[in-house]
Scaffold this motif. Sequence first.
Motif, short mmCIF file in Angstrom:
data_model
loop_
_atom_site.label_atom_id
_atom_site.label_comp_id
_atom_site.label_asym_id
_atom_site.label_seq_id
_atom_site.Cartn_x
_atom_site.Cartn_y
_atom_site.Cartn_z
N LEU A 55 -3.71 -1.86 -7.14
CA LEU A 55 -4.29 -1.84 -5.79
C LEU A 55 -5.76 -1.42 -5.93
O LEU A 55 -6.08 -0.24 -6.01
N TRP A 102 -5.40 3.27 2.32
CA TRP A 102 -5.77 1.94 1.83
C TRP A 102 -6.76 1.26 2.77
O TRP A 102 -7.75 0.66 2.33
N ALA A 150 0.79 -1.23 0.00
CA ALA A 150 0.00 0.00 0.00
C ALA A 150 0.83 1.28 0.00
O ALA A 150 0.37 2.32 -0.48
#
Length: 247
Positions: A185, A221, A148
Motif C-alpha cells: 500500500l 490511507w 486499506a
Amino acid sequence: MNASKILQQLMQQAGGSQKGGSSSGVDVKGMLSGLSKQLGGGSSGQGSGSSSGFDVKSLLGGGAMGMLVGSKRGRSMGGKALKYGAIAGVGMLAWKAWQSSQAAKNDSGQQNTAQNASEGERVEVLSGEIQERRSLELLQAMILAARADGHIDEQEQALITEQIDALGADQEMHNWVEQQLKAPLDAQALAREADSPQAAREMYLISVAVTDDQNPMERAWLDQLASALNLPTEMTAELERQAKQAG
C-alpha cells in the motif's frame, strides 16, 4: 488490457445498486445487505462457503463491486460506508468539486476556460489510450482503498479476481488485478500515476467511495493519499462532501 471496459461495468453496477438493483438484473445492494448479516452475525456460509463465514455463491451473484466491499468485515454493508453514487459518477462529481472550490475563491463564480482545459478531462468523456490509462488509475485506487484496513485474505483475493474475470477481463488484466491485490500500500506510488489534476481528484473520490472514514486505518490511507496527490484540505473536504451527497 481492457481496463476501461472493467471500470465502466463497475460504474454501471454501482449505478444500478444505488437504485436497489442493477442493469444486469442483479440486486447487488440486497446481496450486500444479506452479506452484512452473515458476517456480522457470524453465521456460516452454505455449500462452498469460506472460512470467514460467508456464502461464496451469493457473492458470485453479486459482482465484483459487492466482492470488493463484501470482504470488509465489520463494515456497514450497503449503508453509510459504500457510496454507490460516488462510484457511478466519479468523474462528474470530482469535476463538480473543483467547480465548487473555484466558485468559493471567486465571488462572481466565473471560471477561466483555459484553466479548465489544464485540469484534464473527466473519465466519462475520455477515449482510446487515455481512457485506458485513467481507468487503470481508478481501478488501482479502488483496489488499494478496499485493502486499506488489511482485511482481504488470500481466499478473498481469489474471489475478487474471479469477479473481475466475470466482467470480461483479459489475461493481462487478470494478472494486473492479482498484482494489485498483493502490492504494498504505497500512496506515493499510486499518486504518481495521476495524469492530471482531474485524475487526482477522481482517484481520491473513488477511494472515499469504498472506504469508511470512521475506520482509523482507512482514514489514515485517505490522508496519505490526499497528501501524495497534493490535494488541499478544502478540496478533499469538498470531494468527501460530494461523495456523501451522491450516496
